[in-house]
Motif scaffolding. Structure first.
Motif, PDB file in Angstrom:
ATOM      1  N   ALA A 112       0.811  -1.214   0.000  1.00  0.00           N
ATOM      2  CA  ALA A 112       0.000   0.000   0.000  1.00  0.00           C
ATOM      3  C   ALA A 112       0.846   1.267   0.000  1.00  0.00           C
ATOM      4  O   ALA A 112       0.442   2.280  -0.577  1.00  0.00           O
ATOM      5  CB  ALA A 112      -0.937  -0.002   1.209  1.00  0.00           C
ATOM      6  N   ILE A 113       2.002   1.243   0.644  1.00  0.00           N
ATOM      7  CA  ILE A 113       2.747   2.491   0.853  1.00  0.00           C
ATOM      8  C   ILE A 113       4.049   2.577   0.060  1.00  0.00           C
ATOM      9  O   ILE A 113       4.743   3.591   0.136  1.00  0.00           O
ATOM     10  CB  ILE A 113       3.069   2.691   2.350  1.00  0.00           C
ATOM     11  CG1 ILE A 113       4.082   1.660   2.857  1.00  0.00           C
ATOM     12  CG2 ILE A 113       1.792   2.656   3.177  1.00  0.00           C
ATOM     13  CD1 ILE A 113       4.546   1.906   4.284  1.00  0.00           C
ATOM     14  N   THR A 114       4.360   1.561  -0.742  1.00  0.00           N
ATOM     15  CA  THR A 114       5.657   1.512  -1.406  1.00  0.00           C
ATOM     16  C   THR A 114       5.554   1.860  -2.881  1.00  0.00           C
ATOM     17  O   THR A 114       4.681   1.354  -3.595  1.00  0.00           O
ATOM     18  CB  THR A 114       6.280   0.101  -1.265  1.00  0.00           C
ATOM     19  OG1 THR A 114       6.381  -0.221   0.114  1.00  0.00           O
ATOM     20  CG2 THR A 114       7.661   0.049  -1.900  1.00  0.00           C
ATOM     21  N   SER A 115       6.472   2.713  -3.316  1.00  0.00           N
ATOM     22  CA  SER A 115       6.652   2.979  -4.739  1.00  0.00           C
ATOM     23  C   SER A 115       7.900   2.234  -5.215  1.00  0.00           C
ATOM     24  O   SER A 115       8.843   2.047  -4.430  1.00  0.00           O
ATOM     25  CB  SER A 115       6.837   4.483  -4.996  1.00  0.00           C
ATOM     26  OG  SER A 115       5.690   5.204  -4.583  1.00  0.00           O
ATOM     27  N   PRO A 116       7.937   1.801  -6.470  1.00  0.00           N
ATOM     28  CA  PRO A 116       9.130   1.105  -6.969  1.00  0.00           C
ATOM     29  C   PRO A 116      10.393   1.938  -6.748  1.00  0.00           C
ATOM     30  O   PRO A 116      10.428   3.132  -7.053  1.00  0.00           O
ATOM     31  CB  PRO A 116       8.831   0.923  -8.458  1.00  0.00           C
ATOM     32  CG  PRO A 116       7.330   0.899  -8.540  1.00  0.00           C
ATOM     33  CD  PRO A 116       6.870   1.871  -7.489  1.00  0.00           C
ATOM     34  N   GLY A 117      11.407   1.314  -6.185  1.00  0.00           N
ATOM     35  CA  GLY A 117      12.666   1.995  -5.946  1.00  0.00           C
ATOM     36  C   GLY A 117      12.792   2.652  -4.589  1.00  0.00           C
ATOM     37  O   GLY A 117      13.861   3.147  -4.234  1.00  0.00           O
TER      38      GLY A 117
END
Length: 410
Positions: A112-117
């Protein structure tokens, strides 16, 4: 069509697989294997909790879908638990969500809270979902020491200075799996102050909150003033009430993080079976002598295990919490690593343990030993371990290690 799927490609081979295969093969040959490798409680769920499940399941209305965030009664019970145990006030409608165990909640919040990288800070060694939940979500992991002390705090400062992009979240787990370290409230105060200043989310795994043996009673990070601005905490009924297979836990804390988890869960699943949730209310609101009894049981097992290992010449630190001992591999076997040592111990002593490599590369000089057999079986395992060590030149007069291991910042 032969190329590996992207997310699967990021996951390494399952470290425990070879040990599990050797264990299964030994059992197929009729060998008596004492399995201390998996953290699977062997005691039954207290009867009053089981009775509530049986009562509730008779009502056909409870057979329908349940809302993914959990029934109101269980969220109120969680808030009541936090008030009684930690003196932390929670809004059951905005700051609590029921999960299918803490593992599912951690993994879904990572998505839910993670963007790639994104850069995520994870203790090493630590429970695998702490890093792999974020790896599956596309993040990059930066390892930090697993000890709740200045080593971790200084490593956090270095990580903020030298990570690109800047870290967005930190995982902590005390009492910890696998290392059994405990943190006090003063440590949490420093951690919260740092992460508030640097705008880093904290995800605290408190699954072993009620399994402790000394004077330090594990606190909640949410008891620190201002912690709810940045922190969410996961707790499970699995170990506290021997309800591992029931798959019920919860997350509590920061309203924004709880809302994010609520939203993603609404797309991915429904809530746990309603009778299980009703029984969980009974667990939290009912008599708690079963929790004290279980704690005493694990303490007895810990004492038998540690005394027996010391008597055999294997000096293992006595854990102050959790249901595990974090055992440095005896010196003559240190170079072979934890997987090979675990397989050798299984082959020659008939005792299964968890290789430390499965919890991170900085755990490869340890194995995790679970307090998941009764004292009679533990003594049987200890006799076998003593014979194994003796056959390899380790006797009670030549302890393999006496110093509590220090973890250097990765």
């Amino acid at each position: 069509m032969t190329e590996e799927f992207h997310r699967i490609r990021r996951l390494p081979p399952y470290v425990f697989a070879s040990v599990n295969q050797a264990k299964a093969a030994a059992r197929a040959r009729g060998e008596d294997i004492i399995d201390l490798g998996m953290g699977n409680p062997d005691t039954p769920t207290p009867q009053h909790i089981v009775n509530k499940l049986l009562e509730t399941v008779q009502d056909p209305r409870t057979h329908r879908y349940s809302v993914s965030r959990g029934i109101p009664g269980l969220r109120k019970a969680v808030a009541g638990y936090y008030e009684r145990r930690f003196h932390v006030g929670l809004d059951p409608d905005k700051e609590v969500i029921v999960t299918l165990g803490s593992k599912e909640g951690l993994a879904n919040l990572a998505s839910a809270i993670t963007s790639p990288g994104d850069t995520i800070l994870v203790p090493n060694p630590s429970y695998p979902i702490h890093q792999f939940g974020f790896i599956i979500a596309g993040a990059s992991i930066r390892s930090i020491p697993a000890t709740p002390d200045e080593n971790m705090l200084r490593a956090l400062e270095r990580a903020v200075r030298h990570s690109v992009p800047k870290p967005t979240a930190l995982i902590v787990n005390f009492p910890s799996n696998p290392t059994a370290y405990l943190a006090d409230l003063d440590f949490y105060k420093e951690l919260v102050a740092f992460c508030r200043k640097e705008e880093i989310w904290i995800l605290s795994d408190l699954a072993y909150a009620e399994i402790y043996f000394g004077d330090l009673v594990p606190p909640s990070i949410l008891a620190v003033p201002g912690a709810k601005d940045i922190a969410v905490e996961f707790t499970s009924l699995s170990k506290t009430y021997s309800m591992a297979g029931w798959r019920v836990g919860f997350a509590a804390g920061n309203e924004r993080l709880i809302a994010a988890l609520t939203r993603i869960k609404s797309y991915l699943d429904y809530g746990a079976f309603t009778p299980i949730q009703v029984a969980a209310v009974t667990a939290l609101n009912g008599p708690q002598d079963c929790v004290a009894d279980l704690r005493a049981l694990y303490k007895d097992r810990r004492d038998v295990l540690i005394r027996g290992l010391h008597a055999a010449g294997w000096d293992v630190p006595s854990p102050e919490g959790s249901m595990f001992a974090w055992a440095p591999i005896p010196e003559p076997f240190r170079e072979m690593g934890s997987v090979a040592f675990s397989k050798l111990l299984l082959e020659e002593a008939g005792v299964a343990v968890a290789p430390g490599l499965g919890f991170g590369e900085y755990g490869d000089d340890h194995v995790r030993i679970g307090l998941v057999e009764n004292t009679q079986r533990l003594r049987q395992a200890l006799r076998s371990i003593r014979g194994f060590l003796s056959a390899h030149g380790i006797s009670p007069s030549s302890p393999s290690s006496t110093k509590k291991p220090e973890l250097v910042a990765p």
